[in-house]
Write a protein that holds these residues in place. Structure first.
Motif, PDB file in Angstrom:
ATOM      1  N   GLU A 113     -17.665  60.833  62.890  1.00  0.00           N
ATOM      2  CA  GLU A 113     -18.405  61.665  63.831  1.00  0.00           C
ATOM      3  C   GLU A 113     -19.119  62.819  63.139  1.00  0.00           C
ATOM      4  OE1 GLU A 113     -16.052  62.660  67.239  1.00  0.00           O
ATOM      5  OE2 GLU A 113     -15.244  60.650  67.377  1.00  0.00           O
ATOM      6  N   LYS A 138     -18.497  64.973  69.055  1.00  0.00           N
ATOM      7  CA  LYS A 138     -18.907  64.128  70.181  1.00  0.00           C
ATOM      8  C   LYS A 138     -17.861  63.032  70.345  1.00  0.00           C
ATOM      9  CE  LYS A 138     -22.808  61.756  72.045  1.00  0.00           C
ATOM     10  NZ  LYS A 138     -24.244  61.696  72.006  1.00  0.00           N
ATOM     11  N   HIS A 185     -23.208  64.264  65.323  1.00  0.00           N
ATOM     12  CA  HIS A 185     -23.042  64.929  66.606  1.00  0.00           C
ATOM     13  C   HIS A 185     -21.642  65.525  66.586  1.00  0.00           C
ATOM     14  CE1 HIS A 185     -26.689  63.188  68.177  1.00  0.00           C
ATOM     15  NE2 HIS A 185     -26.262  61.978  67.850  1.00  0.00           N
ATOM     16  N   PHE A 212     -16.128  59.709  70.413  1.00  0.00           N
ATOM     17  CA  PHE A 212     -16.498  58.508  69.668  1.00  0.00           C
ATOM     18  C   PHE A 212     -16.955  57.382  70.588  1.00  0.00           C
ATOM     19  CE2 PHE A 212     -12.158  57.236  70.536  1.00  0.00           C
ATOM     20  CZ  PHE A 212     -12.213  55.873  70.587  1.00  0.00           C
ATOM     21  N   PRO A 252     -11.570  56.719  65.051  1.00  0.00           N
ATOM     22  CA  PRO A 252     -12.528  57.822  64.980  1.00  0.00           C
ATOM     23  C   PRO A 252     -12.060  58.830  63.935  1.00  0.00           C
ATOM     24  CG  PRO A 252     -11.101  58.106  66.871  1.00  0.00           C
ATOM     25  CD  PRO A 252     -10.705  56.799  66.217  1.00  0.00           C
ATOM     26  N   ALA A 300     -20.511  57.890  71.127  1.00  0.00           N
ATOM     27  CA  ALA A 300     -21.253  57.616  69.903  1.00  0.00           C
ATOM     28  C   ALA A 300     -21.474  56.124  69.723  1.00  0.00           C
ATOM     29  CB  ALA A 300     -20.515  58.197  68.702  1.00  0.00           C
ATOM     30  N   TYR A 311     -13.183  62.769  61.895  1.00  0.00           N
ATOM     31  CA  TYR A 311     -14.054  63.922  61.661  1.00  0.00           C
ATOM     32  C   TYR A 311     -13.352  64.819  60.643  1.00  0.00           C
ATOM     33  CZ  TYR A 311     -16.786  68.135  62.187  1.00  0.00           C
ATOM     34  OH  TYR A 311     -17.566  69.222  61.925  1.00  0.00           O
TER      35      TYR A 311
END
Length: 75
Positions: free
Chosen positions: A39, A67, A64, A69, A9, A72, A11
């Motif tokens: 993300e 959020k 999102h 992962f 993940p 998601a 971000y």
């Protein structure tokens, strides 16, 4: 079918996700699949991942913020 699934993940961590991918892809073991879940990064994460898209599945565009992962992936 791969024996190992690696899910990364990310971000807004372009440099770190590339470092993680380099580490995974440099392993001598080859029975794996790599999925990167972006993300909703607003930095250059997607651009940084472009050279790896031959070996990596990218799930992106979720937008999102923060959020989980795992949630998601279920969408």
């Amino acid at each position: 079918m791969p024996k190992v699934l690696v899910i990364i993940p990310t971000y807004n961590r372009a440099a770190l996700v590339v470092e993680s991918l380099e580490s995974v892809l440099s392993q001598s073991f080859r029975g794996f699949e790599v999925i990167v879940v972006d993300e909703g990064s607003t930095d250059n994460t997607e651009e940084a991942l472009k050279p790896y898209l031959v070996a990596v599945t990218l799930i992106h565009g979720l937008h999102h913020r923060h959020k989980a992962f795992s949630n998601a992936l279920l969408q």
